[in-house]
Write a protein that holds these residues in place. Structure first.
Motif, PDB file in Angstrom:
ATOM      1  N   GLY A 141       1.942   5.776  13.310  1.00 57.54           N
ATOM      2  CA  GLY A 141       3.365   6.039  13.478  1.00 57.54           C
ATOM      3  C   GLY A 141       4.007   5.225  14.582  1.00 57.54           C
ATOM      4  O   GLY A 141       5.228   5.118  14.652  1.00 57.54           O
ATOM      5  N   GLU A 142       3.211   4.645  15.429  1.00 53.54           N
ATOM      6  CA  GLU A 142       3.768   3.837  16.521  1.00 53.54           C
ATOM      7  C   GLU A 142       4.228   2.480  16.011  1.00 53.54           C
ATOM      8  O   GLU A 142       3.747   1.990  14.989  1.00 53.54           O
ATOM      9  CB  GLU A 142       2.712   3.631  17.615  1.00 53.54           C
ATOM     10  CG  GLU A 142       2.590   4.821  18.541  1.00 53.54           C
ATOM     11  CD  GLU A 142       1.512   4.619  19.593  1.00 53.54           C
ATOM     12  OE1 GLU A 142       1.585   5.321  20.597  1.00 53.54           O
ATOM     13  OE2 GLU A 142       0.621   3.783  19.414  1.00 53.54           O
ATOM     14  N   ASN A 143       5.173   1.908  16.745  1.00 50.43           N
ATOM     15  CA  ASN A 143       5.596   0.542  16.456  1.00 50.43           C
ATOM     16  C   ASN A 143       4.777  -0.380  17.354  1.00 50.43           C
ATOM     17  O   ASN A 143       4.810  -0.239  18.565  1.00 50.43           O
ATOM     18  CB  ASN A 143       7.080   0.348  16.810  1.00 50.43           C
ATOM     19  CG  ASN A 143       7.978   1.268  16.009  1.00 50.43           C
ATOM     20  OD1 ASN A 143       7.633   1.677  14.899  1.00 50.43           O
ATOM     21  ND2 ASN A 143       9.124   1.590  16.574  1.00 50.43           N
TER      22      ASN A 143
HETATM   23  C1  LIG Z   1       9.980   2.446  15.863  1.00 52.67           C
HETATM   24  O1  LIG Z   1      11.133   1.610  15.697  1.00 52.67           O
HETATM   25  C2  LIG Z   1      12.177   2.282  14.984  1.00 52.67           C
HETATM   26  C3  LIG Z   1      13.305   1.276  14.796  1.00 52.67           C
HETATM   27  O2  LIG Z   1      12.916   0.017  15.039  1.00 52.67           O
HETATM   28  C4  LIG Z   1      12.654   3.455  15.783  1.00 52.67           C
HETATM   29  O3  LIG Z   1      13.673   4.129  15.061  1.00 52.67           O
HETATM   30  C5  LIG Z   1      11.503   4.385  16.026  1.00 52.67           C
HETATM   31  O4  LIG Z   1      11.893   5.456  16.868  1.00 52.67           O
HETATM   32  C6  LIG Z   1      10.332   3.655  16.676  1.00 52.67           C
HETATM   33  N1  LIG Z   1       9.200   4.576  16.734  1.00 52.67           N
HETATM   34  C7  LIG Z   1       8.499   4.777  17.842  1.00 52.67           C
HETATM   35  C8  LIG Z   1       7.364   5.731  17.762  1.00 52.67           C
HETATM   36  O5  LIG Z   1       8.802   4.204  18.906  1.00 52.67           O
END
Ligand SMILES: *[C@@H]1O[C@H](CO)[C@@H](O)[C@H](O)[C@H]1NC(C)=O
Ligand SMILES: *[C@@H]1O[C@H](CO)[C@@H](O)[C@H](O)[C@H]1NC(C)=O
Ligand SMILES: *[C@@H]1O[C@H](CO)[C@@H](O)[C@H](O)[C@H]1NC(C)=O
Ligand SMILES: *[C@@H]1O[C@H](CO)[C@@H](O)[C@H](O)[C@H]1NC(C)=O
Ligand SMILES: *[C@@H]1O[C@H](CO)[C@@H](O)[C@H](O)[C@H]1NC(C)=O
Ligand SMILES: *[C@@H]1O[C@H](CO)[C@@H](O)[C@H](O)[C@H]1NC(C)=O
Ligand SMILES: *[C@@H]1O[C@H](CO)[C@@H](O)[C@H](O)[C@H]1NC(C)=O
Ligand SMILES: *[C@@H]1O[C@H](CO)[C@@H](O)[C@H](O)[C@H]1NC(C)=O
Ligand SMILES: *[C@@H]1O[C@H](CO)[C@@H](O)[C@H](O)[C@H]1NC(C)=O
Length: 414
Positions: A297-299
């Motif tokens: 789930g992480e980016n």
């Molecule tokens: C990942 O990125 C999206 C948009 O780029 C954002 O809405 C989301 O909150 C991010 N997720 C995390 C876990 O940081």
């Protein structure tokens, strides 16, 4: 024999001659032969040493040209100040002094010269042994040209003497270029060539020499390597040092390759010459944006970078094509939004050039996210809010929770 008239006449002659020969009337004009550089100020002094009566002064040039000076008289002394001498002031100046109306004159011969700077040896390509090349040396703003002599020397040995031909009357400064055909031999290697310009006149006591030196002789070249037992792909530095003036042009060749491989470098010393242009690139670096293992789930993003500007970088997942984004010539980035378990695997950063490629890999594992949502203790939570929350919503939450649980259990990756 001689009557009254005659005696009167003789007396008158006598008085006249006495008047002509004022005893002790002497004067001097200094300096008599000034030799002065263009732009300087010149002061001439006319001084009467003895005169029983009044003295008057007058300044002029021999050809009655304007001398451009300002005179200042005292009782027995007169000064002529000429500021900012130019070539046109090369002239004979006359000071006329009168004692009791009796005039006498003296002259001062002004010689103006101009030799303001060292000769200039223009840059030229390095000399090649046994090949004749025209060297030139320029002397700027010279006057008078007939006083000039140029000597070409190799260290102390005179190679060529150049005396400008008399080229007619010039009334201004001029530039002179001395040209000399030079064939360097092995004896000249590393030796200096100099151009020595002398402006001299024995008559006027001038003897000024200025010179410029160039290491025109064929130079010496030495090369060194920072670490001769370097392994392929490691950073390698070759330094090429070449003596010579003008500074030699250095070209890098790979043995067997005809055209020059790397850049020309006009510098005398080329340092930090990376061999990467001739061998495989440096090993690139691959990094994860995260510290520790990324979680589901992480980016995340993966950065592939290289300190080797000549290599082309690509970043991909092993045995899959992936779209990465080039940041600049030395880095590419792969962004993976909302990481999935299925994104786990080996990612490859590859640096490639004409001579080969080098890779670095990273094994990305994805930690399952167990606590996506905190489920409250059902009986406690549901009962108080049963009236306001629809059962459908609770059912939906339960279903999502179980799915998540099932997915987590199926992946046994840390
Ligand atoms: C990942 O990125 C999206 C948009 O780029 C954002 O809405 C989301 O909150 C991010 N997720 C995390 C876990 O940081
Ligand atoms: C000198 O000049 C002054 C004024 O110009 C004059 O008065 C004087 O008589 C002169 N003297 C002689 C000796 O001529
Ligand atoms: C001296 O004369 C030259 C040539 O006439 C002129 O260019 C220069 O400005 C003068 N310099 C001064 C200080 O007056
Ligand atoms: C230059 O000429 C000399 C004599 O002819 C010869 O010995 C030498 O090898 C030549 N040098 C080069 C670099 O050609
Ligand atoms: C001499 O050379 C200088 C610099 O190149 C130039 O500015 C000047 O005009 C030249 N003077 C003459 C008289 O040609
Ligand atoms: C040549 O000239 C350079 C300056 O231009 C000087 O540093 C060097 O020592 C000279 N070499 C010899 C051999 O005289
Ligand atoms: C100028 O001086 C040098 C030595 O400093 C001497 O060899 C040369 O003969 C002199 N030239 C003249 C013209 O006096
Ligand atoms: C290229 O981008 C990376 C990552 O943003 C940065 O660290 C690096 O300094 C950049 N290099 C150049 C030459 O701009
Ligand atoms: C990547 O890491 C995981 C977990 O440590 C391991 O099971 C897997 O074998 C690794 N893959 C490779 C290709 O080394």
């Amino acid at each position: 024999m001689c009557g009254v008239k005659c005696i009167t006449f003789l007396l008158w002659i006598n008085i006249l001659s006495v008047k002509t020969e004022i005893p002790g009337f002497e004067f001097e004009l200094t300096p008599p032969k000034p030799v002065i550089h263009v732009g300087k100020d010149l002061k001439l002094t006319c001084r009467v040493n003895a005169c029983p009566g009044n003295v008057t002064f007058a300044w002029r040039t021999l050809l009655d040209k304007y001398h451009g000076g300002v005179s200042k008289n005292e009782r027995t002394v007169s000064h002529l100040l000429i500021k900012n001498i130019t070539v046109k002031h090369s002239n004979i100046i006359v000071c006329k002094a009168s004692c009791e109306g009796q005039p006498k004159q003296k002259t001062s011969q002004i010689h103006v010269f101009s030799f303001p700077q060292d000769p200039v040896l223009p840059e030229l390509k390095s000399l090649i042994e046994n090949q004749t090349q025209k060297l030139s040396c320029i002397v700027h703003d010279i006057y008078p040209l007939e006083w000039l002599q140029i000597k070409w020397l190799r260290e102390d040995k005179t190679l060529f003497v150049d005396k400008p031909h008399y080229v007619g009357d010039y009334d201004d400064v001029q530039n002179y270029t001395s040209e000399f055909n030079y064939t360097p031999s092995v004896l000249d290697r590393g030796k200096n060539i100099s151009c020595r310009a002398t402006l001299s006149s024995t008559e006027f006591g001038l003897n000024e020499t200025r010179y410029s030196i160039a290491e025109y002789g064929p130079g010496t070249i030495t090369t060194s390597i920072n670490n001769p037992s370097v392994k392929l792909g490691e950073h390698l530095e070759i330094t090429c040092h070449a003596d010579g003036n003008p500074k030699p042009t250095i070209l890098w060749f790979k043995e067997g390759n005809e055209p020059a491989l790397q850049s020309q470098n006009e510098k005398l010393i080329i340092s930090d010459a990376s061999w990467s242009q001739a061998g495989p690139p440096n090993i690139p670096k691959i990094q994860l944006s995260h510290r520790g293992d990324p979680k589901e789930g992480e980016n995340i993003s993966i950065l592939c970078s290289s300190d080797d500007g000549s290599a082309e970088l690509t970043l991909y997942r092993q045995s899959q094509s992936t779209e990465s984004e080039a940041l600049n010539k030395s880095a590419v980035l792969l962004k993976i939004p909302s990481l999935q378990i299925t994104d786990a695997g080996i990612y490859v950063c590859e640096a490639k050039n004409d001579f080969g490629s080098e890779r670095s890999t990273i094994n990305i594992t994805v930690a399952a996210q167990h606590n996506v949502m905190k489920m409250p203790d059902l009986p406690v939570a549901i009962l108080p809010i049963a009236g306001s929350v629809s059962l459908l919503t609770i059912a939906g939450l339960l279903i999502r929770y179980c799915r998540k649980k099932a997915r987590s259990n199926s992946s046994n990756i840390s």
